[in-house]
Design a protein around this motif. Structure first.
Motif, mmCIF file in Angstrom:
data_model
loop_
_atom_site.group_PDB
_atom_site.id
_atom_site.type_symbol
_atom_site.label_atom_id
_atom_site.label_comp_id
_atom_site.label_asym_id
_atom_site.label_seq_id
_atom_site.Cartn_x
_atom_site.Cartn_y
_atom_site.Cartn_z
ATOM 1 N N ASN A 1 41.567 50.218 42.084
ATOM 2 C CA ASN A 1 41.464 49.258 43.188
ATOM 3 C C ASN A 1 41.014 47.883 42.704
ATOM 4 O O ASN A 1 41.396 46.858 43.282
ATOM 5 C CB ASN A 1 40.499 49.791 44.253
ATOM 6 N N ALA A 2 40.206 47.856 41.638
ATOM 7 C CA ALA A 2 39.792 46.567 41.073
ATOM 8 C C ALA A 2 40.999 45.830 40.489
ATOM 9 O O ALA A 2 41.122 44.600 40.625
ATOM 10 C CB ALA A 2 38.731 46.785 39.996
ATOM 11 N N ILE A 3 41.896 46.580 39.847
ATOM 12 C CA ILE A 3 43.113 45.965 39.296
ATOM 13 C C ILE A 3 44.015 45.478 40.431
ATOM 14 O O ILE A 3 44.599 44.387 40.359
ATOM 15 C CB ILE A 3 43.857 46.970 38.395
ATOM 16 N N ILE A 4 44.114 46.261 41.493
ATOM 17 C CA ILE A 4 44.922 45.854 42.651
ATOM 18 C C ILE A 4 44.374 44.558 43.247
ATOM 19 O O ILE A 4 45.138 43.660 43.645
ATOM 20 C CB ILE A 4 44.946 46.975 43.704
ATOM 21 N N ALA A 5 43.050 44.446 43.295
ATOM 22 C CA ALA A 5 42.436 43.213 43.819
ATOM 23 C C ALA A 5 42.830 42.007 42.964
ATOM 24 O O ALA A 5 43.097 40.914 43.493
ATOM 25 C CB ALA A 5 40.916 43.373 43.862
ATOM 26 N N GLN A 6 42.891 42.192 41.646
ATOM 27 C CA GLN A 6 43.319 41.108 40.756
ATOM 28 C C GLN A 6 44.783 40.745 41.016
ATOM 29 O O GLN A 6 45.157 39.561 41.005
ATOM 30 C CB GLN A 6 43.140 41.531 39.296
ATOM 31 N N MET A 7 45.601 41.757 41.253
ATOM 32 C CA MET A 7 47.020 41.517 41.534
ATOM 33 C C MET A 7 47.187 40.724 42.833
ATOM 34 O O MET A 7 47.985 39.775 42.908
ATOM 35 C CB MET A 7 47.763 42.853 41.619
ATOM 36 N N LYS A 8 46.440 41.103 43.849
ATOM 37 C CA LYS A 8 46.525 40.404 45.132
ATOM 38 C C LYS A 8 46.065 38.954 44.994
ATOM 39 O O LYS A 8 46.673 38.039 45.576
ATOM 40 C CB LYS A 8 45.674 41.131 46.174
ATOM 41 N N ALA A 9 45.004 38.747 44.215
ATOM 42 C CA ALA A 9 44.504 37.384 44.012
ATOM 43 C C ALA A 9 45.546 36.534 43.291
ATOM 44 O O ALA A 9 45.744 35.348 43.615
ATOM 45 C CB ALA A 9 43.200 37.425 43.217
ATOM 46 N N ALA A 10 46.232 37.143 42.313
ATOM 47 C CA ALA A 10 47.274 36.417 41.579
ATOM 48 C C ALA A 10 48.433 36.055 42.500
ATOM 49 O O ALA A 10 48.957 34.929 42.464
ATOM 50 C CB ALA A 10 47.761 37.261 40.406
ATOM 51 N N LYS A 11 48.848 36.999 43.338
ATOM 52 C CA LYS A 11 49.959 36.732 44.263
ATOM 53 C C LYS A 11 49.579 35.653 45.275
ATOM 54 O O LYS A 11 50.430 34.850 45.695
ATOM 55 C CB LYS A 11 50.358 38.027 44.979
ATOM 56 N N ALA A 12 48.298 35.636 45.652
ATOM 57 C CA ALA A 12 47.845 34.612 46.603
ATOM 58 C C ALA A 12 47.961 33.210 46.004
ATOM 59 O O ALA A 12 48.082 32.221 46.729
ATOM 60 C CB ALA A 12 46.401 34.894 47.019
ATOM 61 N N LYS A 13 47.930 33.142 44.667
ATOM 62 C CA LYS A 13 48.083 31.857 43.978
ATOM 63 C C LYS A 13 49.548 31.533 43.685
ATOM 64 O O LYS A 13 49.846 30.548 43.016
ATOM 65 C CB LYS A 13 47.297 31.882 42.664
ATOM 66 N N GLY A 14 50.444 32.395 44.146
ATOM 67 C CA GLY A 14 51.861 32.167 43.924
ATOM 68 C C GLY A 14 52.374 32.686 42.598
ATOM 69 O O GLY A 14 53.487 32.339 42.175
ATOM 70 N N MET A 15 51.596 33.524 41.929
ATOM 71 C CA MET A 15 51.997 34.045 40.625
ATOM 72 C C MET A 15 52.886 35.282 40.790
ATOM 73 O O MET A 15 52.820 35.987 41.803
ATOM 74 C CB MET A 15 50.764 34.405 39.789
ATOM 75 N N THR A 16 53.719 35.524 39.795
ATOM 76 C CA THR A 16 54.552 36.723 39.752
ATOM 77 C C THR A 16 53.795 37.818 38.999
ATOM 78 O O THR A 16 53.315 37.590 37.882
ATOM 79 C CB THR A 16 55.886 36.440 39.038
ATOM 80 N N VAL A 17 53.692 38.990 39.619
ATOM 81 C CA VAL A 17 52.959 40.104 39.006
ATOM 82 C C VAL A 17 53.939 40.987 38.234
ATOM 83 O O VAL A 17 54.912 41.495 38.798
ATOM 84 C CB VAL A 17 52.214 40.930 40.072
#
Length: 611
Positions: A436-452
């Motif tokens: 879940n900690a990794i998922i939180a990082q993924m969501k934060a990256a997507k919120a910045k417009g980044m491609t995961v």
């Protein structure tokens, strides 16, 4: 401050107990005898893979140092066999086994010719197996018992006696005198009452638990018919049995009884022992369940004298009723995901076989039992036979062990052995938090417009090459990051921690992979590996030539997950080798980081790591 002489003596004794009985490398001849011990007892994975557990599976249960090999018998017996210096001890144990089998033949076989034939057959086998004094007594007993069962076609020689013991135990628990005694409160108990409701509840639980514990360790009550019923006074006297050993306080603390604030709910692996006893054990287990615990009861796979076995659950009405709505786990090779789902079910009592028909042998237990041992919070072992395997040995285990047995002198003996301090344990809650900690990082990256991007590649599928595999993945992922702007690339090799096995990694990553946060799922190609070695300025070693994600068991499983995720999230891209090529790898070896088909590539588990 000077150290007391007895403290020094205790320290020396502890240090001596921790010393290995035998360290390979002393001589080729002695090493060959050491290896022969495992082969002859069918305990060697590479000669008996269908029976013996791999080192990785054993480490689910037993802590072993590098190059150390676990043996499922007491240190004294192992030393006598390995050093061939205590024949009297070995022969005494052998003779006890023989006499039990001969007594069984005498008791059950009426035809004199058949009796003489069976006795001769057993003695012939006995003489053959004990000639070199390399056989463990329990393995000898298993073989002699199997001869008896195969020749007589008797499914369970002690079925009637076991049933009678269970009936006697049930009658004791259902007796009005027992109920009256169990609920009895002395006046002295009311003189200094607890000050809070929590304390009252906890102390009541402690008293009830101790009374059931004393009841469960009175085998004389159900082993034979008694002339009359017990009175309330008899039960009260029984409840006052002394409790000896170093385990009483640790056990009560673990369960939270007698304390103001009980700890969290526990998962307990309960190693059942004798018939009759197990019926009272189940009353005690139901009591533990009423306090929020989940208990997994392990039975023998098949008949072993009067020991309770898994078949008794259905064959014996008393035991069947005592089990109630318990769930029986039939799969001997249950995977981690299925096991976690089972542990999370609402069923508070689970039952399973340990996979053997002999006294506790952790090399021969089922994969499901080994995984269950790894996942619980503690193990409760019943009886003296199992105690020898757990306490008369220098080995420590991956869980705290409590051994409860009647000492034969009217007391209840509770011993405690803490798990090895260097054991690294990842519970499924730990793995879920990491995921879940990794998922939180993924969501934060997507919120910045980044491609995961999730990058799947070889990590442990080439035995002994984890260090190089991580270097290849990290080098190539760094290369991708430099090439691509606004990308958040997940490199699984960066999240690997010592102590994680393939089960742990796949469980954690599946949580991440099914989160719906992946935009591009890239699987490692051979070109990726070539690029990584070019960047590192190295030639490609032969074991890496032609490799790609299709060589990896984990990647094969992940491709199946990726296809399933893509059905739910069609916008996710899958890049890498063709899906149809992921066919070579099917299943990890238990606890291994590589496919079970590759088990013989690295037989010692110490394949040379490239620097």
């Amino acid at each position: 401050m000077p150290v007391a002489p007895e403290t020094k003596q205790n320290a020396k004794a502890a240090a001596k107990a921790a010393e290995p009985v035998y360290v390979p490398g002393q001589s080729p001849e002695q090493d060959a005898w050491f290896t022969s011990f495992f082969i002859e007892n069918h305990l060697d994975y590479f000669t008996s893979p269908e029976k013996a557990a791999s080192d990785e599976q054993i480490r689910f249960m037993v802590y072993t140092a590098p190059n150390e090999r676990y043996y499922p018998c007491s240190d004294k017996m192992f030393g006598a066999i390995i050093w061939r210096n205590n024949s009297a001890h070995i022969q005494k144990a052998y003779n006890q086994v023989l006499q039990r089998i001969l007594a069984l033949i005498e008791r059950q076989i009426e035809d004199q010719r058949e009796k003489a034939y069976l006795e001769s057959l057993v003695i012939n086998k006995y003489q053959h197996e004990t000639r070199d004094e390399i056989m463990m007594p329990s393995r000898l007993e298993k073989r002699l018992m199997q001869i008896y069962l195969n020749r007589t076609h008797i499914e369970d020689p002690f079925a009637v006696e076991k049933s009678e013991r269970n009936q006697r135990a049930r009658a004791l628990l259902e007796a009005p005198a027992f109920q009256e005694a169990f609920n009895h409160v002395t006046e002295t108990a009311l003189q200094n009452p607890p000050k809070t409701l929590n304390e009252i509840k906890s102390q009541i639980a402690a008293v009830e638990f101790q009374r059931l514990l004393c009841m469960a360790n009175a085998p004389e009550l159900w082993q034979t018919d008694r002339p009359g019923e017990l009175s309330t006074a008899d039960y009260l006297q029984l409840f006052d049995k002394p409790i000896t050993g170093n385990g009483r306080r640790p056990l009560m603390d673990f369960l939270g009884f007698g304390r103001s604030y009980p700890p969290k709910q526990r998962r307990i692996l309960w190693l059942a022992d004798e018939s009759g006893e197990v019926v009272v054990d189940l009353a005690l287990i139901r009591f533990l369940v009423s306090h929020g615990n989940k208990v997994i009861v392990a039975f023998k796979e098949g008949p072993l004298y009067t020991k309770a076995d898994i078949l008794d659950i259905t064959a014996d009405t008393v035991l069947h009723n005592a089990m109630g709505q318990a769930l029986t786990i039939d799969d001997p090779r249950m995977g981690k995901n299925d096991l976690v789902r089972t542990l999370r079910s609402d069923v508070p009592i689970l039952a399973l076989s340990d996979g053997t028909s002999e006294n506790l042998n952790l090399i021969l237990v089922s994969t499901t039992f080994a995984r269950m041992f790894k996942e619980v919070d503690a193990v409760v072992s019943r009886g003296l036979d199992q105690r020898r395997r757990l306490f008369d040995t220098r080995f420590q285990f991956t869980q705290d062990i409590f051994s409860i047995a009647s000492d034969g002198a009217g007391a209840v003996s509770i011993l405690y052995k803490s798990r090895h301090p260097e054991v690294i344990k990842f519970s499924h809650h730990d793995l879920e938090r990491k995921g879940n900690a990794i998922i939180a990082q993924m969501k934060a990256a997507k919120a910045k417009g980044m491609t995961v991007i999730f990058y799947s590649g070889i990590i442990g599928s080439i035995p002994g090459k984890i260090k190089m595999a991580k270097a290849i993945m990290s080098t190539f992922v760094d290369h991708l990051k430099k090439q691509s702007a606004m990308t958040f690339i997940i490199n699984p090799s960066e999240y690997y921690e010592p102590g994680m096995d393939a089960d742990d990694l796949m469980y954690m990553w599946e949580i991440v992979q099914r989160s719906g946060q992946i935009d591009i799922w890239r699987f490692q190609t051979y070109d990726d590996i070539v690029t990584a070695f070019q960047i590192m300025g190295r030639k490609i070693p032969p074991e890496w030539v032609g490799k790609d994600a299709t060589y990896s068991t984990g990647c094969t499983k992940e491709m199946a997950i990726a296809i399933d995720v893509q059905q739910k999230h069609p916008e996710m891209q899958i890049i890498g080798p063709g899906k149809e090529r992921f066919m070579r790898r099917k299943e990890y070896g238990v606890g291994k980081m590589y496919d079970q088909r590759l088990g013989m590539i690295c037989p010692t588990g110490n394949c040379t790591e490239l620097s």
